[in-house]
Design a protein around this motif. Structure first.
Motif, PDB file in Angstrom:
ATOM      1  N   GLU A  88       0.840  -1.217   0.000  1.00  0.00           N
ATOM      2  CA  GLU A  88       0.000   0.000   0.000  1.00  0.00           C
ATOM      3  C   GLU A  88       0.869   1.260   0.000  1.00  0.00           C
ATOM      4  O   GLU A  88       0.664   2.180  -0.788  1.00  0.00           O
ATOM      5  CB  GLU A  88      -0.918   0.011   1.218  1.00  0.00           C
ATOM      6  CG  GLU A  88      -2.184  -0.768   0.966  1.00  0.00           C
ATOM      7  CD  GLU A  88      -3.116  -0.779   2.173  1.00  0.00           C
ATOM      8  OE1 GLU A  88      -4.297  -1.001   1.948  1.00  0.00           O
ATOM      9  OE2 GLU A  88      -2.646  -0.592   3.316  1.00  0.00           O
ATOM     10  N   LEU A  89       1.869   1.272   0.898  1.00  0.00           N
ATOM     11  CA  LEU A  89       2.778   2.421   0.969  1.00  0.00           C
ATOM     12  C   LEU A  89       3.564   2.568  -0.334  1.00  0.00           C
ATOM     13  O   LEU A  89       3.832   3.681  -0.805  1.00  0.00           O
ATOM     14  CB  LEU A  89       3.748   2.197   2.132  1.00  0.00           C
ATOM     15  CG  LEU A  89       4.449   3.401   2.707  1.00  0.00           C
ATOM     16  CD1 LEU A  89       3.436   4.342   3.338  1.00  0.00           C
ATOM     17  CD2 LEU A  89       5.464   2.963   3.755  1.00  0.00           C
ATOM     18  N   ARG A  91       2.655   2.048  -3.293  1.00  0.00           N
ATOM     19  CA  ARG A  91       1.932   2.728  -4.373  1.00  0.00           C
ATOM     20  C   ARG A  91       2.213   4.230  -4.336  1.00  0.00           C
ATOM     21  O   ARG A  91       2.091   4.918  -5.330  1.00  0.00           O
ATOM     22  CB  ARG A  91       0.422   2.477  -4.262  1.00  0.00           C
ATOM     23  CG  ARG A  91       0.059   1.040  -4.613  1.00  0.00           C
ATOM     24  CD  ARG A  91      -1.422   0.868  -4.816  1.00  0.00           C
ATOM     25  NE  ARG A  91      -1.887   1.587  -6.000  1.00  0.00           N
ATOM     26  CZ  ARG A  91      -3.172   1.661  -6.362  1.00  0.00           C
ATOM     27  NH1 ARG A  91      -4.096   1.072  -5.636  1.00  0.00           N
ATOM     28  NH2 ARG A  91      -3.509   2.327  -7.440  1.00  0.00           N
ATOM     29  N   TRP A  92       2.593   4.725  -3.165  1.00  0.00           N
ATOM     30  CA  TRP A  92       2.941   6.149  -3.037  1.00  0.00           C
ATOM     31  C   TRP A  92       4.436   6.376  -3.297  1.00  0.00           C
ATOM     32  O   TRP A  92       4.818   7.326  -3.967  1.00  0.00           O
ATOM     33  CB  TRP A  92       2.619   6.648  -1.621  1.00  0.00           C
ATOM     34  CG  TRP A  92       1.159   6.721  -1.328  1.00  0.00           C
ATOM     35  CD1 TRP A  92       0.335   5.694  -0.950  1.00  0.00           C
ATOM     36  CD2 TRP A  92       0.330   7.882  -1.414  1.00  0.00           C
ATOM     37  NE1 TRP A  92      -0.944   6.146  -0.790  1.00  0.00           N
ATOM     38  CE2 TRP A  92      -0.980   7.492  -1.055  1.00  0.00           C
ATOM     39  CE3 TRP A  92       0.575   9.218  -1.731  1.00  0.00           C
ATOM     40  CZ2 TRP A  92      -2.046   8.386  -1.023  1.00  0.00           C
ATOM     41  CZ3 TRP A  92      -0.483  10.111  -1.690  1.00  0.00           C
ATOM     42  CH2 TRP A  92      -1.782   9.691  -1.346  1.00  0.00           C
ATOM     43  N   ASP A  93       5.251   5.517  -2.726  1.00  0.00           N
ATOM     44  CA  ASP A  93       6.689   5.828  -2.672  1.00  0.00           C
ATOM     45  C   ASP A  93       7.546   5.018  -3.639  1.00  0.00           C
ATOM     46  O   ASP A  93       8.753   5.229  -3.714  1.00  0.00           O
ATOM     47  CB  ASP A  93       7.211   5.606  -1.247  1.00  0.00           C
ATOM     48  CG  ASP A  93       6.567   6.582  -0.264  1.00  0.00           C
ATOM     49  OD1 ASP A  93       6.129   7.658  -0.710  1.00  0.00           O
ATOM     50  OD2 ASP A  93       6.480   6.246   0.930  1.00  0.00           O
TER      51      ASP A  93
END
Ligand code: GLY
Ligand code: MN
Length: 396
Positions: A88-89, A91-93
Motif C-alpha cells: 500500500e505504501l 503505491r505512493w513511494d
C-alpha cells in the motif's frame, strides 16, 4: 564515455576492512544505520554517509548493516536489514524488491533480512560477542546520542558483561583516502562544476539578479548529468560577498560589485566544492585587485603546502602568513579548508595529509565595511608528488 561508478566489489572490500578492524577489537559487533526517512516531498532522502560508503544503497530508509566478525557462519558476518515490504505504501513511494537472489546479487550481500528480525539477531550476536563497537561519530552532549551507541546502550543494559568500545576513527580514516574509482567520481563532479561556472560567468552581469547566476550554474550541472548540487549555492554580490554562507541570492547585481560564487555539483554521491570571485563589470578596482591577488597568492601557497605528512594546521598557516603579511589578518575569519567526498564537509580523520585524500583550499578576505569579499576555493587531491587540482579547469 562510461560514467564513473563504485563497483560492488569495492563496497565489499570496504566492509571486509571494517570487519577486520572489529575483529582486532575483540570480535566486536558494529552497527551502521542508514537513518529514517522524514517522508518529505520537498527534498530527497539521503542515507547516512557511512551507510552509503559501505553499501552504495541510497534508497532504503531505516536500513541497518550489522557487522559481526566472530559469527560462526561466514555468510552471516555481514547482515543487511531492510524494512518489510508494504504494497500500500509502495503505491505512493515506489515498489521495492523481495529478498531473493536478484537483490542479494545487486547489493553483493548474501544475508539480507527484514528489520523486524534485527532486534533478536542483535541480541543473539551481542550475547556471544559481548562487545559492541561504535562506528558512527560520537555526538556532542547537547546533540542526540549517536545512533549505534543508542542501540548499544540499550543492548548492554540487557546483556550481562557486554562492553562498548570506540572505533569511531575507523570510517573517517577509510573515507578520507579516496580510491581510484572515488577520485574518478570526484573528477567528474569537478568537470561538471567547471561547465556550471562557465555558464555562470555569462549570467554574472549588472542588471541580472544573483539568482540568475545560481540558476545558470545549477542548470548547467543538471544538463551535464549531475542530479543535484553538492550543497546550497552561494551567489553573493557586494556586501553579500562578505557573508560566508549567504543563501538568499536575491539581490540585483550592481556595476562594480564583486560576486562570490561558491557552488559544486555532485556526481554518484561525491561532491565538488568550488569558489570563484568575479568582477561583474569585467575589471577590478585597485583595491579589489589588491585583495584578490592576496587571496590568490595565499591559496597558491596553501596548495603548495599540500604534501603527504603535512598537517592541515600547516596548510592553513601557509595561507595565513600571506594574508597577514598583506595586513588582512583579521579579515580571514575561517579555516583553510576541509575534507571533501560523500559529504561536502566530509569525515575528518584529524590526521596528517596522505596520498588519496581530497581537501578544499579556500582562503578568503572579508571586509564588510567596504562591501568587499573575496574567496577562492579549489579541490585538491594529495599525491606522492605535486598536489593535483581537480578543479584546475575553472579559471581564476
Ligand atoms: N562551500 C561551503 C563551505 O565549504 O563551507
Ligand atoms: Mn568548502
Amino acid at each position: 564515455m562510461k560514467a564513473p561508478a563504485i563497483a560492488a566489489t569495492e563496497f565489499a572490500s570496504r566492509r571486509a576492512q571494517v570487519l577486520r578492524a572489529l575483529a582486532r577489537d575483540g570480535n566486536a559487533l558494529g552497527v551502521v544505520l542508514a537513518g529514517d526517512a522524514d517522508a518529505s516531498l520537498s527534498h530527497a532522502w539521503r542515507p547516512n554517509p557511512n551507510f552509503e560508503y559501505l553499501t552504495g544503497i541510497t534508497d532504503e530508509p531505516a536500513a541497518i548493516l550489522l557487522l559481526d566478525p566472530g559469527h560462526p557462519v561466514k555468510a552471516r558476518r555481514v547482515q543487511l536489514y531492510l524494512r518489510p515490504l508494504n504494497p500500500e505504501l509502495e503505491r505512493w513511494d515506489g515498489f521495492r524488491d523481495e529478498v531473493g537472489s536478484p537483490l542479494k546479487s545487486r547489493y553483493g550481500i548474501s544475508t539480507i533480512m527484514r528489520t523486524t528480525a534485527f532486534s533478536r539477531a542483535l541480541l543473539e550476536s551481542a550475547r556471544r560477542a559481548k562487545r559492541l563497537a561504535c562506528l558512527h561519530s560520537l555526538a556532542a552532549h547537547n546533540a542526540p546520542i549517536s545512533p549505534d551507541l543508542a542501540i548499544f546502550k540499550e543492548s548492554a543494559a540487557r546483556i550481562p558483561g557486554a562492553t562498548i568500545s570506540d572505533l569511531t576513527k575507523t570510517l573517517p580514516a577509510m573515507r578520507a583516502v579516496k580510491s581510484t574509482a572515488e577520485v574518478a567520481c570526484m573528477q567528474r563532479a569537478a568537470d561538471i562544476t567547471a561547465l556550471g561556472f562557465a555558464a555562470a560567468v555569462a549570467a554574472a552581469k549588472p542588471g541580472n539578479s544573483e539568482f540568475a547566476v545560481q540558476e545558470a550554474v545549477e542548470h548547467a550541472y543538471k544538463s551535464a548529468g549531475s542530479r543535484e548540487t553538492a550543497y546550497r549555492t552561494i551567489a553573493g554580490t557586494g556586501f553579500n560577498a562578505t557573508v560566508l554562507h549567504y543563501h538568499a541570492n536575491s539581490k540585483p547585481i550592481q556595476a562594480g560589485d564583486l560576486l562570490v560564487l561558491d557552488s559544486g555539483a555532485s556526481f554518484a554521491g561525491y561532491a565538488a566544492d568550488v569558489t570563484r570571485t568575479f568582477a561583474v563589470s569585467g575589471r577590478f578596482t585597485a583595491r579589489q585587485k589588491l585583495v584578490y591577488d592576496t587571496v590568490l597568492k595565499a591559496q597558491l601557497a596553501a596548495i603548495r603546502a599540500c604534501k603527504p605528512g603535512a598537517k592541515m594546521s600547516a596548510v592553513d598557516a601557509a595561507a595565513r602568513k600571506v594574508i597577514t603579511a598583506a595586513g588582512f589578518a583579521d579579515a580571514f575569519i575561517h579555516g583553510i579548508g576541509h575534507h571533501l567526498g560523500l559529504e561536502v564537509h566530509d569525515a575528518d580523520p584529524q590526521t596528517a595529509l596522505e596520498p588519496g585524500m581530497v581537501i578544499t583550499i579556500e582562503p578568503g578576505i572579508y571586509i564588510p565595511s567596504e562591501s568587499l569579499g573575496v574567496r577562492i576555493e579549489d579541490d585538491i587531491l594529495i599525491t606522492r608528488g605535486a598536489p593535483r587540482v581537480l578543479t584546475a579547469a575553472i579559471p581564476k
